[in-house]
Design a protein around this motif. Structure first.
Motif, PDB file in Angstrom:
ATOM      1  N   TRP A   1       0.832  -1.207   0.000  1.00 54.69           N
ATOM      2  CA  TRP A   1       0.000   0.000   0.000  1.00 54.69           C
ATOM      3  C   TRP A   1       0.864   1.253   0.000  1.00 54.69           C
ATOM      4  O   TRP A   1       0.608   2.205  -0.755  1.00 54.69           O
ATOM      5  CB  TRP A   1      -0.929  -0.029   1.227  1.00 54.69           C
TER       6      TRP A   1
ATOM      7  N   THR B   1       0.998   3.785  -3.360  1.00 56.46           N
ATOM      8  CA  THR B   1       0.472   5.149  -3.228  1.00 56.46           C
ATOM      9  C   THR B   1       1.612   6.167  -3.148  1.00 56.46           C
ATOM     10  O   THR B   1       1.373   7.323  -2.792  1.00 56.46           O
ATOM     11  CB  THR B   1      -0.395   5.280  -1.960  1.00 56.46           C
TER      12      THR B   1
ATOM     13  N   ALA C   1       2.057   7.804   0.530  1.00 59.50           N
ATOM     14  CA  ALA C   1       1.037   8.752   1.002  1.00 59.50           C
ATOM     15  C   ALA C   1       0.947   8.682   2.530  1.00 59.50           C
ATOM     16  O   ALA C   1       1.414   7.723   3.155  1.00 59.50           O
ATOM     17  CB  ALA C   1      -0.305   8.430   0.362  1.00 59.50           C
TER      18      ALA C   1
ATOM     19  N   LEU D   1      -1.555   8.302   4.891  1.00 59.76           N
ATOM     20  CA  LEU D   1      -2.270   7.246   5.601  1.00 59.76           C
ATOM     21  C   LEU D   1      -1.531   5.909   5.536  1.00 59.76           C
ATOM     22  O   LEU D   1      -1.341   5.264   6.588  1.00 59.76           O
ATOM     23  CB  LEU D   1      -3.701   7.125   5.071  1.00 59.76           C
ATOM     24  N   PRO D   2      -1.092   5.464   4.359  1.00 60.38           N
ATOM     25  CA  PRO D   2      -0.323   4.212   4.333  1.00 60.38           C
ATOM     26  C   PRO D   2       0.959   4.302   5.166  1.00 60.38           C
ATOM     27  O   PRO D   2       1.335   3.322   5.832  1.00 60.38           O
ATOM     28  CB  PRO D   2      -0.014   4.016   2.850  1.00 60.38           C
TER      29      PRO D   2
ATOM     30  N   SER E   1      -5.850   3.653  -3.714  1.00 57.59           N
ATOM     31  CA  SER E   1      -5.735   5.039  -3.247  1.00 57.59           C
ATOM     32  C   SER E   1      -5.449   5.045  -1.740  1.00 57.59           C
ATOM     33  O   SER E   1      -5.764   4.084  -1.042  1.00 57.59           O
ATOM     34  CB  SER E   1      -7.029   5.811  -3.531  1.00 57.59           C
ATOM     35  N   PRO E   2      -4.867   6.124  -1.236  1.00 55.10           N
ATOM     36  CA  PRO E   2      -4.539   6.200   0.192  1.00 55.10           C
ATOM     37  C   PRO E   2      -5.729   6.691   1.010  1.00 55.10           C
ATOM     38  O   PRO E   2      -5.565   7.450   1.955  1.00 55.10           O
ATOM     39  CB  PRO E   2      -3.384   7.193   0.219  1.00 55.10           C
ATOM     40  N   ASP E   3      -6.915   6.236   0.627  1.00 52.19           N
ATOM     41  CA  ASP E   3      -8.130   6.770   1.228  1.00 52.19           C
ATOM     42  C   ASP E   3      -8.539   5.916   2.421  1.00 52.19           C
ATOM     43  O   ASP E   3      -8.530   4.692   2.365  1.00 52.19           O
ATOM     44  CB  ASP E   3      -9.236   6.757   0.162  1.00 52.19           C
ATOM     45  N   VAL E   4      -8.954   6.577   3.510  1.00 59.51           N
ATOM     46  CA  VAL E   4      -9.315   5.836   4.721  1.00 59.51           C
ATOM     47  C   VAL E   4     -10.587   5.015   4.507  1.00 59.51           C
ATOM     48  O   VAL E   4     -10.760   3.943   5.100  1.00 59.51           O
ATOM     49  CB  VAL E   4      -9.454   6.780   5.945  1.00 59.51           C
TER      50      VAL E   4
ATOM     51  N   LEU F   1      -9.640   1.697   3.110  1.00 63.29           N
ATOM     52  CA  LEU F   1      -9.104   0.818   4.153  1.00 63.29           C
ATOM     53  C   LEU F   1     -10.254   0.240   4.975  1.00 63.29           C
ATOM     54  O   LEU F   1     -10.298  -0.965   5.242  1.00 63.29           O
ATOM     55  CB  LEU F   1      -8.155   1.609   5.061  1.00 63.29           C
TER      56      LEU F   1
END
Lengths: 201, 201, 201, 201
Positions: C100, C104, C107, C109-110, D36-39, D42
């Motif tokens: 991840w 990304t 990024a 969050l990862p 994508s680094p989207d929460v 996740l």
């Protein structure tokens, strides 16, 4: 020097166990989870599942025989190491042909190719066995254990027969593969018997 | 304390066997089963298959040499542990470059990259060997076994030559890779010989 | 009874070696071979490659420390078996967060999630270490070897700091991960020293 | 002859450790890194993650029990080898049903299929245990250790109950799976106790 002069067999067994464990397990990756929880989608997987079962049994048989064979020897030389890698090479192709056979619903060409891979593995196993016997001498434990070795001789014949048969009747070819697997599933008591005699002497 | 004061070599061997078994086996996942049972689709896979065979042999050679090398030592220190992980790192990139080479039908850049990975692995192997020799002392078993070690010296030279060659003639680069593999396939009797002498003393 | 009354540690080590070998190797499957032999496509892989290198080093460090830690004990109880599986659980998530993070391009969050997984693994390692020390007693070999254990205490602090930092400056978080890895790469001579003293007594 | 007349158990353990290590680790490949680094992406993975945790624990329990069971025996015969492969077969299907369950967000049919696989694995474990007890004799170490074996008897009952329940309330089926896992997570002190008594005699 561990193992008595030549290489010990420990790492050969450990490496072979690792490769066989991976081969037998990565085949299940072909069983891709359906995207919907529909029973038809699960039913649709039966050819992939059936070919997985057949190959699981075949690789299990090889592991079992490999285990018995190396139980009779306690040292390995370079010829044995390479013959063993040669056997692992052909077995490493089993997941590929298993997937192809399952995904094409047992079409003729994949069925025949499956036989080619199993035939090559059987020949590689025979070569490996011969190298060990040569190293142990004609009166070695393995030479006495394999004796007439009718299973080891019948299996490649059945595979050689199945390869052309696949283009005539793929179900007959499939029956031959299942027959060889059943032949080996009957436990091979020969080596256990020789070992037992060994103890009583 | 097992292993005589420093770490025993058992787990280093087991971990290396595991990593090498996985590397050699996951490469076959690149051999994706064709979706149709067509012979042309099978034939189309030949570059992927050829690069798989080459890499199987190369990783097999590393396992074989690793086996022989650690047979000469019965303890490992921190420098040996890390040098071994360093070697495994470069070998872990083999599946990546093998797939790239196969899928691009042996294009120049992937051919050169394959050489870079093999060159780095050869250098890592040399460093690992040096660490073991340093630990055993100049008269240790391994130092005597490797002796002139012409294969270990020729291999990186061939790889270093293959890297630029790939941009001129990728078939010449390929021939160099095959040549090195064949060089090692001839069994390395040096360590076996020293071990045999050891026994007779 | 092997191992002196409780379970021997052999299979725990073998299973852990297997799981760690697979974790360290399947991460390379994320390095997907580009479809074209283009140098730009290779260059585009750098974040995936960089995160692979970082995680290879981190898992290598865990294997190394695990090896040293279990070298000090020769039996395991149920609490140790389960604490070890708990550690392996968190480490098994490393390939996921590595992929991840790489895909990304690091990024926020990862990057933070990577820290969470490493923090949980560090805590799990600490729990496992405590279980072994409790079993050996306060004067056991491991208790004396870890001593002040500043590395084991600094690492989770750095990870805990990196998690919120990732949302402010992901490069600072990355620098913290690299710093912890470098800290451990310096060989841990503590256990080797205690073992050496042990011998001289 | 190592192992006293029949096969030693070493390779059976090594092969089983390999297969179980791979099964437990390849399940994590289903946790595909979001693009994508989207929460939210996740968070969307939670069913896949939850089913991974459940299956990790279940396979961990099998490894743990397998470890304890084979600790009581030091030889294996052909029936034990094949019963062990039979157990590994059903466990090898765990990644498939885990993925299906997770990806369909715990739909009824996948939930029921999960129970079928666990039920078959529990039966295979029971067969394997019986084969070992038969080989050791009624007064063997394992026969005394399993004693009433209420856990081994309750687990398949719970699975058999969960299968039809999944079509009525899939959450009840899930609760049954979690209950069985928790039952086993409580450490099985029976074998450790018998071993401890063994020593004091």
């Amino acid at each position: 020097m561990p193992g008595g002069g030549m290489m010990g067999k420990g790492r050969l067994e450990a490496f072979s166990d690792g490769v066989l464990a991976i081969i037998i397990t990565i085949m299940v990756l072909e069983l891709k989870a359906p995207t919907s929880p529909d029973v038809n989608e699960l039913a649709h997987l039966w050819p992939v599942f059936a070919s997985y079962v057949l190959s699981f049994v075949n690789v299990g048989i090889y592991w079992n025989n490999h285990h018995h064979m190396f139980h009779t020897c306690n040292r390995v030389n370079a010829a044995v190491l390479w013959s063993n890698l040669h056997l692992l090479f052909w077995l490493s192709l089993v997941p590929f042909v298993t997937a192809w056979m399952g995904e094409t619903h047992f079409a003729s060409l994949p069925m025949a190719t499956y036989g080619v891979v199993l035939l090559m593995a059987a020949i590689a196993y025979y070569i490996l066995q011969s190298r060990i016997i040569r190293d142990q001498g004609e009166n070695g434990l393995l030479a006495r254990a394999v004796g007439g070795d009718y299973k080891g001789k019948i299996s490649p014949l059945f595979y050689a027969l199945a390869i052309p048969s696949a283009f005539v009747s793929r179900w007959f070819a499939g029956a031959l593969y299942v027959a060889v697997a059943l032949l080996w599933l009957l436990p091979d008591r020969r080596i256990e018997r020789v070992l037992a005699e060994e103890q009583h002497e």
